[in-house]
Every structure is written in C-alpha cells, then in structure tokens.
Write a protein that holds these residues in place. Structure first.
Motif, PDB file in Angstrom:
ATOM      1  N   ASP A 176      32.916  43.231-124.522  1.00  0.00           N
ATOM      2  CA  ASP A 176      32.117  42.826-123.392  1.00  0.00           C
ATOM      3  C   ASP A 176      31.480  41.724-123.554  1.00  0.00           C
ATOM      4  OD1 ASP A 176      32.585  45.511-122.801  1.00  0.00           O
ATOM      5  OD2 ASP A 176      30.793  46.313-123.658  1.00  0.00           O
ATOM      6  N   LYS A 177      30.954  40.744-122.634  1.00  0.00           N
ATOM      7  CA  LYS A 177      30.612  39.640-122.551  1.00  0.00           C
ATOM      8  C   LYS A 177      29.465  39.436-121.724  1.00  0.00           C
ATOM      9  CE  LYS A 177      32.101  34.844-122.296  1.00  0.00           C
ATOM     10  NZ  LYS A 177      33.231  33.936-122.220  1.00  0.00           N
ATOM     11  N   GLY A 200      27.600  39.651-116.452  1.00  0.00           N
ATOM     12  CA  GLY A 200      28.477  40.726-117.392  1.00  0.00           C
ATOM     13  C   GLY A 200      29.793  40.908-117.128  1.00  0.00           C
ATOM     14  N   LEU A 201      30.380  41.110-118.078  1.00  0.00           N
ATOM     15  CA  LEU A 201      31.915  41.541-118.163  1.00  0.00           C
ATOM     16  C   LEU A 201      31.887  42.850-119.202  1.00  0.00           C
ATOM     17  CD1 LEU A 201      34.742  41.584-116.905  1.00  0.00           C
ATOM     18  CD2 LEU A 201      35.239  39.812-118.678  1.00  0.00           C
ATOM     19  N   ILE A 202      32.081  43.812-118.605  1.00  0.00           N
ATOM     20  CA  ILE A 202      32.141  45.288-119.293  1.00  0.00           C
ATOM     21  C   ILE A 202      33.711  45.568-119.357  1.00  0.00           C
ATOM     22  CG2 ILE A 202      31.300  47.485-119.911  1.00  0.00           C
ATOM     23  CD1 ILE A 202      28.625  46.558-118.697  1.00  0.00           C
ATOM     24  N   MET A 203      34.320  45.792-120.478  1.00  0.00           N
ATOM     25  CA  MET A 203      35.489  46.342-120.604  1.00  0.00           C
ATOM     26  C   MET A 203      35.789  47.531-120.781  1.00  0.00           C
ATOM     27  SD  MET A 203      37.153  43.329-119.994  1.00  0.00           S
ATOM     28  CE  MET A 203      38.893  43.876-120.481  1.00  0.00           C
TER      29      MET A 203
END
Length: 221
Positions: A176-177, A200-203
């Motif tokens: 995540d980023k 946010g980037l949640i994988m």
C-alpha cells in the motif's frame, strides 16, 4: 660635660615618651600608601554568550548508543560530523543510522544531512530523507509489514518509535502507498495521522494458497 649628658638624657626620655605616637603615625602613613598604590581588584567578567560554533569535527565516523544492559540502541554513520556545544547536537553530512527497539524491531534511514540530539534519541533528516522499519513479527506472532517513509524532511523519535514531518511525505506499507502534506506516525499504536492532500493506493490482499480438497469418504461395505 655632665650638663651636656643630662640634656641628652632628657631629650632621649622625651623621645621615648612620644615614640609610640611616632611609630603609630609612621604605620598609618605606610598603610595609606599601600592602599593608594595597591592594584585594584579585578571585577567579575560576565560570562560570554555561547555561540553556535562546533567544538569538534569527525570524518567517516560512527557513533553508538547503548542501553543500560549493554545492548545496542542506535548507531549513526556519517561522512562528516560537527558537534555544537550550545545545543548539544551533532550535525552529520550523508547520514545513515540504525536503531533497535526493546522488542527487537529494526529501523534505519538515511538523508543528505542529519541532526541528532545529545543522547541520540531523536534525529532530524533533511534532503532525500528515508526511514524504513523492516518487516518483522510481533511478540504475539502478528506479522508486521515493512514500512517506508520518504520526504525532504523526516523527524524520527527513537525512544517513542515515532516519525513526524511537516513536509510532504510518502508512506509505503507493504504493497500500500499513501502521500500527504504532513504526517505523524506512531509505531506503538500503528496509527498514521495523515493531513493535507492525502492520496492512497490500497492493494487487495494476496490470497493464500488454496487448501487441497478433502478426500472423499470411502463407501461402507
């Protein structure tokens, strides 16, 4: 002859009577002369104000801090270091550092320039600042993902396991980023307070390996 001797004796008797007065006057004059000619006592000089000048330098060095039981707490490496006595801080060029928490979690980082306090419990990172906490397993067996912080300024508090910044920062947690204008991360609670423009980037979680199908029961005879 007898008359002359009597006069001399009378004069000596009179001198003897006034001798204490004469000696007292001579002593008083001598004391007055000494007081007038004695050097003046030096007035206390005010303490000079401390200036922000380094009192020693180091090159290609490392500084280690240990816990009372002798375990390594933190270590700072640098290309050049300067100690400032007025603030008891160590400024380091091309700084690299590493710390180990009482639970065994390893955190390390680097920057173009670092500023550490006297006991090494805080370090401020300036320019290409990076702080990484390696992946680990907690005391209760929970897997802790790798954490990475990036920005132009990061402030790491080693004793309280906290990372703060009032500048834009990137937080990478596992896959995540997140990015934000400023941040306050508390490792003890696992809470990251992101403020400003937050993205946010949640994988999605990677599914684990599928369990093999259960064997069919054998028919009874």
């Amino acid at each position: 002859m007898t008359s002359a001797w009597r006069l001399l004796r009378d004069a000596f008797d009179r001198l003897t009577i006034y001798l204490p007065i004469i000696l007292t006057a001579v002593l008083a004059l001598g004391t007055y002369w000494l007081v007038r000619n004695a050097p003046e006592m030096l007035a206390p000089t005010p303490a000079e104000a401390s200036t922000h000048d380094p009192d020693y330098f180091m090159r290609n060095f490392s500084v280690k801090n240990f816990l009372p039981n002798g375990d390594l707490r933190s270590e700072v490496f640098g290309k050049e270091g300067r100690h400032y006595p007025d603030t008891d801080t160590l400024e380091v060029d091309q700084v690299r550092w590493r710390s180990i928490s009482p639970e065994g979690l390893v955190t390390h980082g680097s920057a173009n320039r670092g500023l550490s306090n006297g006991d090494g419990s805080e370090i401020q990172l300036f320019g290409n600042a990076v702080v990484i906490r390696d992946a680990a397993k907690s005391a209760n067996g929970t897997l802790l993902p790798r954490l990475e912080f990036r920005g132009e300024f990061l402030h790491a508090f080693l004793d309280t396991e906290r990372v703060k910044s009032d500048k834009p920062v990137t937080l990478i947690r596992g896959a995540d980023k997140f990015t934000s204008d400023n941040m306050d991360y508390d490792s003890l609670t696992g809470i990251a307070n992101l403020q400003g423009r937050v993205h946010g980037l949640i994988m999605p979680a990677t599914p684990g390996p599928a369990s093999p199908p259960a064997a069919a029961p054998k028919p009874k005879r």
